[in-house]
Structures are given as C-alpha cells and as structure tokens.
Design a protein around this motif. Structure first.
Motif, PDB file in Angstrom:
ATOM      1  N   GLU A  50      60.088   0.208  46.096  1.00  0.00           N
ATOM      2  CA  GLU A  50      60.939   1.824  45.896  1.00  0.00           C
ATOM      3  C   GLU A  50      61.446   2.655  46.741  1.00  0.00           C
ATOM      4  O   GLU A  50      61.138   2.345  47.980  1.00  0.00           O
ATOM      5  CB  GLU A  50      59.393   2.618  45.168  1.00  0.00           C
ATOM      6  CG  GLU A  50      58.560   2.186  43.702  1.00  0.00           C
ATOM      7  CD  GLU A  50      57.715   2.503  42.972  1.00  0.00           C
ATOM      8  OE1 GLU A  50      56.945   2.685  44.217  1.00  0.00           O
ATOM      9  OE2 GLU A  50      56.816   2.417  42.741  1.00  0.00           O
ATOM     10  N   ASP A 101      60.581   6.549  48.204  1.00  0.00           N
ATOM     11  CA  ASP A 101      60.268   7.724  49.076  1.00  0.00           C
ATOM     12  C   ASP A 101      60.653   9.346  48.728  1.00  0.00           C
ATOM     13  O   ASP A 101      61.447   9.069  47.787  1.00  0.00           O
ATOM     14  CB  ASP A 101      59.689   7.960  50.528  1.00  0.00           C
ATOM     15  CG  ASP A 101      60.625   8.221  51.124  1.00  0.00           C
ATOM     16  OD1 ASP A 101      61.962   8.522  50.647  1.00  0.00           O
ATOM     17  OD2 ASP A 101      61.123   7.657  52.602  1.00  0.00           O
ATOM     18  N   GLU A 102      59.611  10.050  48.764  1.00  0.00           N
ATOM     19  CA  GLU A 102      59.379  11.719  47.899  1.00  0.00           C
ATOM     20  C   GLU A 102      61.400  11.466  49.382  1.00  0.00           C
ATOM     21  O   GLU A 102      61.836  12.896  47.924  1.00  0.00           O
ATOM     22  CB  GLU A 102      58.902  12.454  48.580  1.00  0.00           C
ATOM     23  CG  GLU A 102      58.825  12.319  49.912  1.00  0.00           C
ATOM     24  CD  GLU A 102      57.975  11.096  50.423  1.00  0.00           C
ATOM     25  OE1 GLU A 102      57.446  11.569  52.009  1.00  0.00           O
ATOM     26  OE2 GLU A 102      57.344  10.533  49.955  1.00  0.00           O
ATOM     27  N   LYS A 103      61.906  11.286  49.843  1.00  0.00           N
ATOM     28  CA  LYS A 103      63.186  11.861  50.286  1.00  0.00           C
ATOM     29  C   LYS A 103      64.475  10.750  49.806  1.00  0.00           C
ATOM     30  O   LYS A 103      65.577  11.269  50.598  1.00  0.00           O
ATOM     31  CB  LYS A 103      63.376  11.447  51.759  1.00  0.00           C
ATOM     32  CG  LYS A 103      61.675  12.574  52.391  1.00  0.00           C
ATOM     33  CD  LYS A 103      62.263  13.150  54.103  1.00  0.00           C
ATOM     34  CE  LYS A 103      61.355  13.147  54.507  1.00  0.00           C
ATOM     35  NZ  LYS A 103      61.216  13.567  56.071  1.00  0.00           N
ATOM     36  N   GLY A 104      64.041   9.827  48.947  1.00  0.00           N
ATOM     37  CA  GLY A 104      65.481   8.777  48.275  1.00  0.00           C
ATOM     38  C   GLY A 104      65.928   7.729  49.507  1.00  0.00           C
ATOM     39  O   GLY A 104      66.508   7.074  49.319  1.00  0.00           O
ATOM     40  N   LYS A 164      60.778   2.275  51.075  1.00  0.00           N
ATOM     41  CA  LYS A 164      59.744   2.961  51.842  1.00  0.00           C
ATOM     42  C   LYS A 164      59.780   1.628  52.447  1.00  0.00           C
ATOM     43  O   LYS A 164      58.890   1.355  53.567  1.00  0.00           O
ATOM     44  CB  LYS A 164      59.059   2.695  50.749  1.00  0.00           C
ATOM     45  CG  LYS A 164      58.380   4.552  50.026  1.00  0.00           C
ATOM     46  CD  LYS A 164      57.724   3.869  49.019  1.00  0.00           C
ATOM     47  CE  LYS A 164      57.337   5.122  48.140  1.00  0.00           C
ATOM     48  NZ  LYS A 164      56.339   5.218  47.193  1.00  0.00           N
TER      49      LYS A 164
END
Length: 225
Positions: free
Chosen positions: A77, A79-82, A85
């Motif tokens: 996946e 992360d929240e920053k695109g 991970k």
C-alpha cells in the motif's frame, strides 16, 4: 508451479552497464508468466509512484519512466502522503537497453522479476522472442524448412522466422535429454504479416508447457486538443 519456472534466472540479468544519464527514459512492458495474483506493485516516476500491472494474456502498454539501475519495485500500500510504505523494495538490475519486457511470477508470497531486452517498437512480424523458462535445453523449429534454434535453460533468444506469411507454419519444440532430443510439442501456428509472437516455454513439475502470444505494438494516438 510458477516458482519452479526460473530457478536461478535472476542471475541472467546481472550483466549491466554503468548508470546512464539521468534524463534517459526507459520503456517497460510487463508480462506475467502465470495466472498468479500479484500484490500492489509500484515504480517511481520522479517523485510519484506509478502502478505496475501484470497480465498473462498480453504484454502491457509501455510505461515510460526515468531510467535507473537497478530499478526499484515497491510492494504493498501507499501511505497518507501517497508514497510506498515498502522500505525494502526489490532491486532489479537492468540490461543496457531502452526497451524492456519485464517478466514476473510469484515465488510463494514474493513476486520475482526478470527484465529482457526487447525492441518492441521496431520489431517486425518475423522477429520473434522465445523465452525458455525451464531447466532444460530446448530447440524450436518454426516452419518445416527452417533451421531449429536452440535455447539454453532459463534464457531467451530472438528468432528470425522465415516461414511464409499468411500460411500455417509447422512448429516443433524438443527438449535435450542426455544426447537425444525428444519432441514435446508439435502443431501449426499462423504467420501474420503485421504481428510477431512471444513464445514462452515453461516447466510445471514434470510437465513442459508451450504458450504463444501474438504481439502487435501500435503507437498510441495523439489526443486531440
């Protein structure tokens, strides 16, 4: 099992040249050697991740990215920053070519990759690519009057097909057993004037499988303003 297809095949990609200029681009097409489901896979285009998909039916459309060697392939996946991970991406050493066919298969839960030089944009109908993913030496004859081409285990070879177009060509694939050749596959394949083929020879346990993929590359149409 696809995990048995290329036992030590990553070693064949170890011969690479020094790093090219940073502005050099790399055209990558992808192809799966089996029907396995792959995890989410990403490569970086400058600072942005780009999804990489694998199909066993046809090579993908070319993905153009800045060339780096080795090529880092991230799994999982974002992360929240695109950003991926994955902190331990797979490093794939590339041959010194600007056009690559990236083969992939699953070894347990881990994807494995093999980059093959493939000038698909300039390849003609008679410029075929034969991939021997087995642990045995094979020979392939395309056209009854053509000379058989030997392909070493876990390697590939470009084959110039001389059989007449728009006709069926007799095809024979044989494996080398000690000092004798044994035919494992015999059929007729069409020879098209506008399409070349990718031939994949794989070993699934004791079985040898031969698959032909019709490959026609067309430049994408320019979008109208």
């Amino acid at each position: 099992m696809i995990s048995r297809i290329f036992p030590i095949i990553l070693l064949t990609a170890a011969l690479v040249s020094p790093l090219p200029a940073q502005n050099e681009k790399l055209d990558i097409r992808t192809l799966s050697l089996g029907s396995s489901n792959f995890p989410e896979l990403w490569v970086m285009e400058d600072t942005a991740p780009v999804a990489v998909k694998f199909s066993s039916i046809q090579p993908s459309e070319p993905l153009r990215i800045p060339r780096s060697n080795p090529l880092r392939i991230f799994k999982g996946e974002l992360d929240e920053k695109g950003l991926p991970k994955d902190t331990t991406p797979t490093s794939v050493k590339l041959p010194n070519n600007s056009s690559i066919l990236l083969l992939a298969w699953m070894n347990g839960e881990a994807p494995r990759f093999l980059p093959i030089p493939d000038p698909f944009k300039s390849a003609k109908h008679d410029d075929w690519l034969v991939i021997n993913g087995s642990a045995q030496q094979v020979a392939i004859q395309i056209g009854a009057k053509s000379k058989p081409v030997s392909v070493a285990p876990s390697s590939h070879s470009r084959v110039r097909v001389t059989a007449p177009v728009n006709e069926g060509a007799a095809v024979t694939v044989a494996t080398r057993n000690k000092k004798a050749w044994k035919t494992i596959y015999s059929t007729y394949w069409p020879i098209y004037p506008d399409k070349r083929c990718l031939v994949i020879i794989a070993q699934d346990g004791r079985k040898m499988r031969v698959k032909v993929i019709s490959d026609e590359y067309k430049e994408p149409e320019e979008e109208k303003p």
